[in-house]
Design a protein around this motif. Structure first.
Motif, PDB file in Angstrom:
ATOM      1  N   LYS A   1      43.916 -32.587  41.993  1.00 45.28           N
ATOM      2  CA  LYS A   1      44.165 -32.662  40.414  1.00 45.28           C
ATOM      3  C   LYS A   1      42.617 -33.003  39.988  1.00 45.28           C
ATOM      4  N   SER A   2      41.919 -33.100  40.716  1.00 43.17           N
ATOM      5  CA  SER A   2      40.023 -33.060  40.353  1.00 43.17           C
ATOM      6  C   SER A   2      40.225 -31.656  40.341  1.00 43.17           C
ATOM      7  N   TYR A   3      40.471 -31.640  41.740  1.00 40.55           N
ATOM      8  CA  TYR A   3      40.132 -29.581  41.602  1.00 40.55           C
ATOM      9  C   TYR A   3      40.312 -28.851  40.110  1.00 40.55           C
ATOM     10  N   LEU A   4      42.025 -29.351  39.469  1.00 46.67           N
ATOM     11  CA  LEU A   4      42.257 -28.273  38.101  1.00 46.67           C
ATOM     12  C   LEU A   4      41.102 -29.177  36.559  1.00 46.67           C
ATOM     13  N   LYS A   5      40.773 -30.302  36.768  1.00 51.88           N
ATOM     14  CA  LYS A   5      39.828 -31.392  36.483  1.00 51.88           C
ATOM     15  C   LYS A   5      38.637 -29.950  36.336  1.00 51.88           C
ATOM     16  N   GLU A   6      38.013 -29.834  37.670  1.00 50.54           N
ATOM     17  CA  GLU A   6      37.031 -29.403  37.412  1.00 50.54           C
ATOM     18  C   GLU A   6      36.681 -27.452  36.559  1.00 50.54           C
ATOM     19  N   ILE A   7      37.742 -27.125  36.601  1.00 46.54           N
ATOM     20  CA  ILE A   7      37.968 -25.860  36.751  1.00 46.54           C
ATOM     21  C   ILE A   7      38.894 -25.670  34.856  1.00 46.54           C
ATOM     22  N   THR A   8      38.923 -26.746  34.559  1.00 46.63           N
ATOM     23  CA  THR A   8      39.532 -26.811  33.044  1.00 46.63           C
ATOM     24  C   THR A   8      37.828 -25.667  31.935  1.00 46.63           C
ATOM     25  N   PRO A   9      36.941 -26.047  32.154  1.00 40.54           N
ATOM     26  CA  PRO A   9      36.139 -25.381  31.843  1.00 40.54           C
ATOM     27  C   PRO A   9      36.290 -23.372  31.587  1.00 40.54           C
ATOM     28  N   PHE A  10      36.752 -23.365  32.350  1.00 37.72           N
ATOM     29  CA  PHE A  10      37.234 -22.170  32.599  1.00 37.72           C
ATOM     30  C   PHE A  10      37.941 -21.516  32.331  1.00 37.72           C
ATOM     31  N   LEU A  11      38.478 -22.475  32.447  1.00 34.99           N
ATOM     32  CA  LEU A  11      40.135 -21.447  32.069  1.00 34.99           C
ATOM     33  C   LEU A  11      40.522 -20.430  30.843  1.00 34.99           C
TER      34      LEU A  11
END
Length: 207
Positions: free
Chosen positions: A103-113
């Motif tokens: 979940k922490s990783y998914l939050k980190e990539i959110t700006p690039f989705l």
């Protein structure tokens, strides 16, 4: 025993099992292990890590092929990820120890989705698969050169774009970029929520 002591969860193959007698282990009056023991221990450790990394790569390839992606070329590895390409897109599979880490990783990539970031500096990322303890993302594949260092002009251009797009890069070392022409382009898309303080810290790290 040695690997357990290092807290690595590795299944040791029978031909890797060595005892202290096999290693010629002796101690000196300073209670230090013999040079032969230390050298063999280092070789054992390095070989076990290579086996672990190869197993991780093969497991990632098996998972990716299971969702219909075949004939991929392996681009590289990190501690938790394996990266492949079909020459059109890059596919990055990341493994996690817990759902919390994922979940922490998914939050980190959110700006690039699938955003409209400047394509000269960033890739738009698509989430391909979100499983229990692994995630697969993809982005456009481009031929580029490894970035061992960046120039002052490249840093300034990239940071200016980060400020415009309100992007914070957690790990902005040169190895997380490739060189496309005269520009540097981020290939390790993990960010944080923007604050001026974090942006200044990022500037300090890159300069």
């Amino acid at each position: 025993y040695l690997l357990n002591k290092e807290q690595y969860k590795i299944s040791i193959m029978p031909d890797l099992l060595l005892t202290i007698y096999d290693l010629g282990g002796t101690t000196s009056i300073n209670n230090k292990k013999s040079e032969d023991y230390i050298l063999c221990r280092k070789r054992l450790y390095e070989k076990a890590i290579r086996i672990q990394m190869e197993n991780k790569k093969n497991e990632a390839l098996r998972i990716i092929e299971k969702i219909g992606l075949n004939n991929l070329r392996h681009l590289g590895s990190s501690s938790r990820s394996e990266v492949f390409t079909d020459e059109t897109n890059v596919f990055k599979l990341s493994f996690f120890q817990s759902v919390k880490d994922k979940k922490s990783y998914l939050k980190e990539i959110t700006p690039f989705l699938e955003t409209n970031l400047n394509p000269n500096y960033f890739y738009d990322v698509t989430l391909v698969c979100d499983a229990d303890l692994y995630v697969i993302i993809k982005y456009k594949y481009e031929e580029g050169d490894p970035c061992e260092e960046y120039s002052l002009e490249q840093i300034t251009d990239f940071l200016s774009e980060c400020w415009i797009s309100k992007i914070i890069i957690q790990d902005c070392k040169p190895l997380n970029f490739i060189k496309i022409g005269s520009s540097i382009k981020l290939i390790d898309m993990e960010g944080s929520n923007y604050t001026d303080n974090l942006f200044l810290n990022m500037c300090a790290r890159m300069y």
